[in-house]
Design an enzyme around this catalytic site. Structure first.
Site, PDB file in Angstrom:
ATOM      1  N   SER A  38       0.821  -1.195   0.000  1.00  0.00           N
ATOM      2  CA  SER A  38       0.000   0.000   0.000  1.00  0.00           C
ATOM      3  C   SER A  38       0.871   1.267   0.000  1.00  0.00           C
ATOM      4  O   SER A  38       1.717   1.430  -0.870  1.00  0.00           O
ATOM      5  CB  SER A  38      -0.965  -0.038   1.203  1.00  0.00           C
ATOM      6  OG  SER A  38      -2.005   0.889   1.051  1.00  0.00           O
ATOM      7  N   ASP A 154      -5.869  -3.366  -2.566  1.00  0.00           N
ATOM      8  CA  ASP A 154      -4.842  -3.054  -1.570  1.00  0.00           C
ATOM      9  C   ASP A 154      -4.229  -4.302  -0.929  1.00  0.00           C
ATOM     10  O   ASP A 154      -4.934  -5.185  -0.435  1.00  0.00           O
ATOM     11  CB  ASP A 154      -5.474  -2.184  -0.485  1.00  0.00           C
ATOM     12  CG  ASP A 154      -4.455  -1.472   0.372  1.00  0.00           C
ATOM     13  OD1 ASP A 154      -3.649  -2.141   1.031  1.00  0.00           O
ATOM     14  OD2 ASP A 154      -4.461  -0.215   0.374  1.00  0.00           O
TER      15      ASP A 154
END
Length: 298
Positions: A38, A154
């Site tokens: 991320s 993500d």
């Protein structure tokens, strides 16, 4: 000896990675392998593309209003992020569209989640921006990214601190940065001192976006009022990442664990970069004796 740096997920708290990298460099500690999940993938890519100084300067100048401009109200239902503005930002401060992972000076990998199977996906080749974009696509804010016939979101959903990826790429010593160590429930415990003051036109403009991305701004609610949509999302993400991080690192602990104290920074408070970066540097200083000891024993 190969040093791996595992940069964890944590949205706006991820600017502390900049402070960590700079503080380690001041001590002559330079990783051979950088893996990110991320926001960690974004900062790691900027670092390996020699854009970290530019990124730091820009994020430290970011305001609430500039942060709000990255979000938009639309009817596509794919997410709230203004992808055109984000793409421009990534090109300027992270990497160009044609930059390839294979051409970076050091080994680099990002972690994403396969939306169909729930499996983690490691991106170790291909374009840098595609790898970063896949890793930062937080559901609800970003649209899923199509990569190798997979819809990716993500990486924090499956591997918030990519220690395992560093080891798989050959790291002998892994320095991990966990941004989620003290965050569960903290974003809901705002005090009256955090009530937003009416400072003029800019605050009025950001109020519109705040209704849809309320975790960008600190607000106070009565105890009997339910959390807003984005407070609930933020809390759910915090809980998920904290629990997964604990589980993953119990099975594959890093040699050195850095845990900056960042619970006071909300999920989308990207304009608080100065605080996050400073804490990243301070965290390295607090852990310096342990860092030097582990490296000396390797």
């Amino acid at each position: 000896m190969k040093i791996g740096l595992a940069l964890g997920s944590g949205s706006s708290r991820g600017w502390s990675h900049i402070g960590v990298i700079n503080a380690l460099a001041d001590q002559g500690i330079v990783p051979n392998i950088v893996c990110g999940t991320s926001i960690g993938s974004l900062v790691g890519a900027s670092y390996l593309s020699n854009n970290l100084e530019k990124l730091e300067e820009w994020v430290c100048s970011l305001t609430k209003f500039e942060t709000a401009r990255f979000f938009e109200i639309n009817t596509s239902l794919n997410g709230f992020v203004n992808t055109e503005r984000l793409h421009h930002f990534l090109n300027k401060y992270v990497a160009s569209d044609d930059a390839a992972i294979e051409n970076l000076a050091k080994q680099y990998a990002t972690v994403s989640t396969d939306l169909e199977t729930g499996r983690e996906v490691w991106l170790t080749k291909g374009t840098v921006l595609e790898a970063v974009w896949s890793s930062i696509s937080l559901p609800g804010l970003f649209p899923a990214i199509r990569n190798n016939n997979k819809w990716l979101v993500d990486g924090g959903l499956v591997n918030p601190v990519p220690v395992s990826v560093c080891r798989a790429l050959g790291a002998d010593i892994v320095i991990a940065v966990n941004l989620n160590g003290d965050i569960v429930g903290k974003h809901l415990k705002k005090t009256e001192n955090t009530i937003k003051q009416d400072l003029g036109v800019v605050d009025k403009l950001t109020d519109l976006v705040a209704e849809y991305t309320s975790s960008i701004f600190s607000t106070t609610k009565a105890d009997d009022q339910p959390p807003s949509l984005f407070e609930a999302i933020a809390g759910s993400v915090n809980i998920t990442q904290d629990r997964i991080t604990r589980s993953r690192m119990a099975g594959d602990p890093p040699d050195i664990l850095l845990s900056p104290k960042l619970s006071h920074i909300g999920l989308l408070e990207f304009y608080r970069a100065n605080e996050a970066i400073t804490e990243g540097k301070d965290c390295v200083q607090r852990m310096l004796p342990e860092i030097k000891y582990v490296l000396s024993m390797a």
